[in-house]
Design a protein around this motif. Structure first.
Motif, PDB file in Angstrom:
ATOM      1  N   PHE A 196       3.407  -5.211  11.857  1.00  0.00           N
ATOM      2  CA  PHE A 196       2.819  -4.607  13.051  1.00  0.00           C
ATOM      3  C   PHE A 196       2.354  -5.668  14.043  1.00  0.00           C
ATOM      4  O   PHE A 196       2.487  -5.482  15.259  1.00  0.00           O
ATOM      5  N   ILE A 222      -3.534  10.159  16.425  1.00  0.00           N
ATOM      6  CA  ILE A 222      -3.574   9.143  15.363  1.00  0.00           C
ATOM      7  C   ILE A 222      -4.928   9.158  14.667  1.00  0.00           C
ATOM      8  O   ILE A 222      -5.015   9.134  13.432  1.00  0.00           O
ATOM      9  N   ASP A 250       3.014   4.746  18.495  1.00  0.00           N
ATOM     10  CA  ASP A 250       2.300   5.689  17.627  1.00  0.00           C
ATOM     11  C   ASP A 250       1.418   4.987  16.603  1.00  0.00           C
ATOM     12  O   ASP A 250       1.168   5.510  15.526  1.00  0.00           O
ATOM     13  N   TRP A 251       0.930   3.791  16.933  1.00  0.00           N
ATOM     14  CA  TRP A 251       0.009   3.083  16.037  1.00  0.00           C
ATOM     15  C   TRP A 251      -0.939   2.215  16.850  1.00  0.00           C
ATOM     16  O   TRP A 251      -0.682   1.905  18.009  1.00  0.00           O
ATOM     17  N   LYS A 277      -2.054   3.719  11.577  1.00  0.00           N
ATOM     18  CA  LYS A 277      -0.807   4.420  11.893  1.00  0.00           C
ATOM     19  C   LYS A 277      -0.736   5.703  11.073  1.00  0.00           C
ATOM     20  O   LYS A 277      -1.009   5.687   9.876  1.00  0.00           O
ATOM     21  N   HIS A 296       0.841   8.224   8.841  1.00  0.00           N
ATOM     22  CA  HIS A 296       1.927   8.079   7.882  1.00  0.00           C
ATOM     23  C   HIS A 296       2.945   9.193   8.062  1.00  0.00           C
ATOM     24  O   HIS A 296       2.620  10.289   8.532  1.00  0.00           O
TER      25      HIS A 296
END
Length: 649
Positions: free
Chosen positions: A14, A431, A507-508, A517, A519
């Motif tokens: 990431f 999130i 999306d994180w 994030k 899952h």
């Protein structure tokens, strides 16, 4: 080609993507190439690069070659006039490359260049500009004098604290986190020295640039974020040995024999001194509650003996009493730790349960010792009750004073401010909700007026005011809407405003030591709130207890297990901590599952799962973690005796 950017990655998927998103923006308008060299990462870095960044040169190595060899590999693939070595846990601004290249073009004498670096909390990183680690400078650093007098030209030589961080200076040593060099200089001096596996190679390379007749510059005209320690975790005992031994290699290579010998002596003293300090810090940091419980119980037992002597007409002047009391205190404090009293979040029920377990354990010990040493059960019971009261009191104080402190590692922000557009705000909320990071309050501001949406408080011009008025604890910045210059500006302000900053990427979200994030499976979102250290501790206890129970019945078990030789091997490895008796079902293994030791068996070992039932197997693994207990491991092992000779899950 003008610029080749080389990024060596190792298990920071990431942070790497976070870095690449900023690098791609900074490369706009430049003739540049990006080369990512992966030191055999196992964290989905490879799949991410191949799926989302197929236009970037990506080289996945078969093994971890270390920083120097991996960078040299990248350099061998480069074509640029300039070579930039960049850490994967960095973020650059849109103008970082162009302004740095412009400086190099205007200064022909410049062989290397580093930039102003801050960490994820907005704190300036002193390694942005450093001096040569001579024996004298090394002594001042090791002794702590450089920290006491950082701006002294004598004592502060290593980090050059006397040089204004906001101005450009000629320096001796650059940081490998961002190291821009002319390719012709690298060809002349021969690249990174591969004797260094990690650390020290940037010092060696910087010094060789100077020896070749060029100058190194600290350039204050741009700034980057370096999430220091994400790509190479620091502060451990291992780090101390690797880093300081790299200094010894440097001294032997570049200093005269006498100076090198002196330097080696200083460094070897430093290695063991710093390693001892690091070990003490880790032990105190990890077990300070155990130490405090031990002291509390020892004091309680002492007071109980004095009380019982005074009011119970008992004589506890026997010599063995003095050394038995700390043994009782040690047994109880360890039993309390292993029973989960110190797990997060702290609960009174955990403390009472753990205290009962500890009393049972110490009374069992009392019953096993020779009768001549059993001086008083009353002292144990009274001391335990007094100790419980004191322990409860200091834990309440801890919760009152530390749980709401932003400096506390256990602190979880609940009042948030979002910077971006409505689409990003909705994604951030999604999130946070999916991963159970609840918000007591959440507001938003836009990066510029024309993007302002109804319901937003204003723009980033009002950020400071919004943080103060609404008691904001965390700021979330949308990197799709904000420029990276704005991201750095906000992180620079965060130190003064006393807020944490996270960056939203698709999306994180990412921040210092943190990635959030949602899952792909709903059960995976529960993993953010498990206490992994508690699970690992209890699993280790379970393994030792199970191995102890299996040992006396081994002659019988070998007739029941499917693979007797495998059972013996598994018993040895489980007892010594190499593997665990119970682990994950690898048929549904996911890289985002928290790391635990490989198991001999797993909870669904006799369950047949169709290949497409990956989610069901994953959910089963998550359920094992969420419901883990010593009793659960015992049940699984003795239910699956015949599988204990397995090769391991």
């Amino acid at each position: 080609m003008q610029l080749s950017i080389i990024i060596v990655n190792y298990n920071v998927r990431f942070f790497l993507e976070n870095c690449l998103r900023s690098v791609l923006k900074a490369c706009s308008g430049l003739d540049a190439e990006i080369i990512v060299v992966d030191n055999a990462s196992s964290d989905q870095s490879r799949s991410m690069m191949e799926a989302d960044y197929s236009d970037i040169q990506y080289h996945y190595l078969a093994s971890n070659l270390g920083f120097s060899k991996a960078n040299n590999f990248g350099i061998s693939k480069s074509k640029g006039k300039y070579i930039l070595l960049l850490n994967p846990d960095t973020i650059v601004q849109e103008n970082t490359f162009s302004s740095a290249l412009d400086f190099m073009d205007r200064h022909d004498e410049a062989g290397g260049l580093g930039v102003h670096m801050i960490d994820g909390n907005g704190v300036f990183l002193p390694e942005s500009k450093r001096g040569l680690p001579t024996p004298e400078a090394a002594f001042y650093k090791i002794s702590g004098l450089s920290k006491l007098f950082p701006k002294s030209k004598k004592f502060g030589r290593y980090h050059q604290g006397f040089l204004d961080e906001k101005r450009t200076h000629e320096v001796e040593i650059l940081s490998g986190a961002f190291m821009l060099m002319r390719s012709e200089v690298l060809e002349k001096i021969g690249g990174l020295d591969e004797d260094y596996f990690m650390y020290g190679e940037d010092i060696d390379l910087s010094y060789r640039i100077i020896q070749a007749g060029y100058k190194n510059y600290y350039f204050a005209g741009t700034s980057i974020i370096h999430y220091k320690g994400e790509s190479t975790k620091k502060g451990s005992v291992n780090y101390v040995f690797v880093f300081y031994r790299a200094m010894v290699i440097f001294a032997r290579k570049h200093f005269e024999k006498d100076s090198a010998s002196l330097f080696s002596i200083i460094i070897n003293v430093a290695i063991y001194f710093r390693a001892t300090i690091a070990l003490i810090r880790r032990l105190v940091g990890r077990y300070w509650q155990v130490i405090l419980d031990f002291l509390t119980l020892y004091l309680a037992f002492l007071l109980s003996t004095r009380f019982y002597e005074t009011y119970g007409s008992k004589d506890f002047s026997l010599e063995f009493v003095n050394w038995l009391l700390p043994i009782y205190a040690a047994i109880m404090s360890m039993a309390i730790e292993f029973s989960g009293a110190n797990d997060k979040p702290g609960k009174g029920s955990n403390l009472f349960r753990s205290w009962l377990v500890a009393i049972v354990v110490v009374l069992a010990f009392y019953a096993l010792i020779p009768e001549s040493y059993r001086f008083s059960r009353a002292v144990l019971l009274i001391g335990s009750m007094v100790g419980l009261g004191i322990a409860l009191f200091w834990r309440i104080l801890r919760e009152v004073f530390l749980s709401r402190s932003k400096k506390s590692p256990d602190y979880i922000p609940t009042r948030r401010l979002f910077v971006g557009e409505l689409k990003g705000l909705n994604m951030a909320k999604k999130i946070l909700n999916l991963t159970n990071h609840s918000s007591e309050f959440m507001a938003a501001v836009s990066p510029i007026e024309k993007l302002r949406t109804e319901g937003f408080l204003g723009t980033t011009n009002q950020l400071s005011k919004a943080v103060t008025e609404f008691r904001i604890e965390e700021v979330i910045v949308d990197s799709d809407t904000c420029t990276y210059q704005q991201v750095l500006d906000i992180i620079n302000q965060s130190k003064m405003l006393d807020v944490k900053v996270k960056i939203l990427n698709k999306d994180w979200m990412i921040g210092p030591n943190t990635v959030i994030k949602a899952h792909r499976f709903q059960a995976g979102n529960k993993l953010y709130h498990i206490n992994l250290s508690s699970i690992k501790r209890l699993k280790r206890l379970s393994d030792v207890m199970i191995s102890s129970l299996l040992l006396p019945i081994t002659p019988i078990l070998i007739f029941f297990v499917d693979n007797p030789g495998g059972f013996i091997k598994n018993w040895i490895q489980s007892t010594t901590g190499v593997i665990s008796w119970v682990g994950y079902d690898i048929r549904g293994f996911d890289p985002e599952l928290p790391p635990i030791k490989k198991g001999v068996i797993y909870s669904s070992i006799d369950t047949f799962w169709p290949k497409h039932e990956v989610e069901s197997i994953f959910n089963n693994n998550v359920s094992y973690l969420l419901n883990h207990s010593t009793l659960l491991d015992f049940k699984l092992v003795f239910k699956n005796i015949h599988h204990l000779g397995n090769r391991g899950a």
